[in-house]
Each structure stands twice: as C-alpha cells, then as structure tokens.
Design a protein around this motif. Sequence first.
Motif, PDB file in Angstrom:
ATOM      1  N   PRO A  54       0.811  -1.225   0.000  1.00 37.55           N
ATOM      2  CA  PRO A  54       0.000   0.000   0.000  1.00 37.55           C
ATOM      3  C   PRO A  54       0.843   1.273   0.000  1.00 37.55           C
ATOM      4  N   GLU A  55       1.934   1.265   0.761  1.00 39.02           N
ATOM      5  CA  GLU A  55       2.805   2.439   0.807  1.00 39.02           C
ATOM      6  C   GLU A  55       3.433   2.696  -0.560  1.00 39.02           C
ATOM      7  N   CYS A  58       0.796   4.066  -2.925  1.00 34.77           N
ATOM      8  CA  CYS A  58       0.522   5.488  -2.678  1.00 34.77           C
ATOM      9  C   CYS A  58       1.598   6.367  -3.290  1.00 34.77           C
ATOM     10  N   ILE A  70       0.419  11.224  -0.844  1.00 34.09           N
ATOM     11  CA  ILE A  70      -1.027  11.153  -0.653  1.00 34.09           C
ATOM     12  C   ILE A  70      -1.345  11.831   0.666  1.00 34.09           C
ATOM     13  N   ASN A  79       1.278   8.866   2.572  1.00 34.92           N
ATOM     14  CA  ASN A  79       1.614   7.650   1.832  1.00 34.92           C
ATOM     15  C   ASN A  79       1.411   6.377   2.638  1.00 34.92           C
ATOM     16  N   PHE A  81      -1.602   3.544   4.394  1.00 40.37           N
ATOM     17  CA  PHE A  81      -2.919   3.018   4.067  1.00 40.37           C
ATOM     18  C   PHE A  81      -4.007   3.893   4.664  1.00 40.37           C
ATOM     19  N   LEU A  84      -4.514   6.750   2.375  1.00 38.80           N
ATOM     20  CA  LEU A  84      -5.286   6.305   1.219  1.00 38.80           C
ATOM     21  C   LEU A  84      -6.774   6.287   1.538  1.00 38.80           C
ATOM     22  N   GLU A  85      -7.108   5.840   2.745  1.00 35.85           N
ATOM     23  CA  GLU A  85      -8.513   5.812   3.164  1.00 35.85           C
ATOM     24  C   GLU A  85      -9.097   7.222   3.188  1.00 35.85           C
ATOM     25  N   TYR A  87      -8.033   9.773   1.499  1.00 36.91           N
ATOM     26  CA  TYR A  87      -8.081  10.257   0.114  1.00 36.91           C
ATOM     27  C   TYR A  87      -9.324   9.722  -0.598  1.00 36.91           C
ATOM     28  N   LEU A  99      -7.830   7.210  -9.265  1.00 36.60           N
ATOM     29  CA  LEU A  99      -7.333   6.285  -8.246  1.00 36.60           C
ATOM     30  C   LEU A  99      -7.844   4.871  -8.501  1.00 36.60           C
ATOM     31  N   ILE A 103      -5.258   1.838  -9.215  1.00 37.18           N
ATOM     32  CA  ILE A 103      -5.093   0.710  -8.294  1.00 37.18           C
ATOM     33  C   ILE A 103      -5.392  -0.616  -8.979  1.00 37.18           C
TER      34      ILE A 103
END
Length: 313
Positions: A54-55, A58, A70, A79, A81, A84-85, A87, A99, A103
């Motif tokens: 995930p990092e 991002c 992010i 950057n 998780f 990301l949530e 975002y 996005l 992904i």
Amino acid sequence: MFNLYSRRKRDAEGNPEIFIYDEFPTPFRNQFFTIIQNVFEQASKENRSFARAPEELCKMFAQEKGLKYIPGNFSILANSFEALEIYVDCCSDENFLDLMDFIFGVFVSNDKIHKQCYIFNRENNFFQDAIDELNLRLKQHSLGYEFLNREIIVKTNTVVHENIVKPTLKLLLDEEFRGAEEEYLLAFEHYRKSENKDAILNAMKAFESTMKTICSGLGYVFDKDKANAKQLIAVLEKNSFYPSYLNNHITNIRTTLESGAPTLRNKTSGHGQGTTVQNITDAYVEYALNLVATNIVFLYRIYKEKKLQETII
C-alpha cells in the motif's frame, strides 16, 4: 450480496437516467475501499513483504498525479494506508476515478508490486475476485464504468446513451406508450442487477409493446394476445406503415431483430434452458437494449407523423 430495503425501494421507483458518470457516492467509495483492503489483507497473509505494497502504491499514484505524497490529516499518515482511506473519502470525483483506474491497473500489471501478487493471483484469485466485485458494485450503483482489459472504460458508449437510450425514455413518457416505458426501464433494472435473461426478456417486451400500441393507435388488425415481434413487424409492413422505398431497409431491420434480440429472447429467457445453465453476457444485453431502443425511436417517430397527418386531414 444482500438486497437492502433502500436498494429495493430505488429499484421499484426506477432511474430514468440509467447510468451515472463522474459522480461517485459515499457508499460506493466505502465499498471500493473495502475491496482493496481485503486484497491487501489476504495477500499479506500469504507474503509478509506484501505489507509494504500500500505504501508503494501510494507513492506511485502520488508521483503520477504530481503530488509529493497522498495527503492525510497528519504528516505521519502521508503515503500510508490510512492516508489512502482519507483520500478515498475526500478526493474529487475525477481524482477518485483516476485512483480506481490506477489501483486496479496495478493489480493486473507487471510492475514490482504485481510481481509479488502474481503468484497469489494464480493460486487464490484475489485480484480477479476484486475485479468482479468492483464491476458488480459499479453496476449496482448505476455507475457507467467497468474495469476491463486492464483499465476503467465507459460501460455504455455515451453517444449511444445520449442519442438512443435517453431519447427513447423521453419518447416513452407519452401516455400511450406507458407499458413499453415500464418494460424498458425494468429491462435496465434487471441489467443493473445482473439479471441478464430478464433484462433481455423485458427489452423485447418493450419493443413488442411499442408495436402493439402503434397497431392499436392506427387501427391495424392483429392478435393482441399472441402477436410476437416478427408478426407485429409483418403487420406494419402489410399496412404500409412506412413508405415503400423503405421496405428493404425495414426488411433488414426485421432480419436483424429476428436473428438478434427476439431469437436471443426465445433461446434464453422465453423458454427452458435445459440441463446446461446458459450464461448471457453483458455484451449481449447491451446489444439487445441498444438495438431495441434504436427501433423504438424509429417506429415512434413514424407513428407520430402518421397521427399528425390524420389530424390535418
């Protein structure tokens, strides 16, 4: 998936726009995040090194968007998780579409993240399951997109939607064609819920209802209980519903319908499927819906011209 009350209520009310573009509601965003969260959790159980994916994802997305990172509520979340949530919750619809495309594109690409995932994809099918659920959720929310061939694409061609489907719905607001309107909208509702056989069946009912309304309105003789699409088209031809110079053109339309939508209906929804379960793809359903819409608009306009001529005379 459980069919919630609010969803059933919306289904009953119908959605005349059919597809929504560039507007992603919060429930869908939440479902999207849950899908990718499940992928990372399952993959991490198989390979601990995947926990950093995930990092890395991002960082890659931030680079593509021209961002330093992010953004999260705090710099420590950048950057991550968690970032990301945040975002997913707060970004614009355009950025969310980017996005989502990015992904899932990574999930099926050959970059360094996917090299770790490729084994999992073959053995456990994490990524295909995620793609399948994403496409189901998109359809469930009437969002006009699909992840196909490694990218997000427009589910239904916008030219077809704007110039065929929506005009059909507007024309069918005519009180005379109320039955055809209900059946055509119901066809789209079945399609959105992946009930493809019922979608085809109701699309054909809408086409047949349109012709029955025309025949009744013009006083043409036909069997109101038993007439099917082929027979109704024959009635229109017999009564010179359209000018003679269009005979070949209409004959070709009838041939297309007989070998396309009505035949497809008869071979799937209209009769038993036997011992082998028949899977009707979205491509067939979209073909049937667009084919029927085109011909409904065509026949409707000729009908209104004839009714206007009767009034003048």
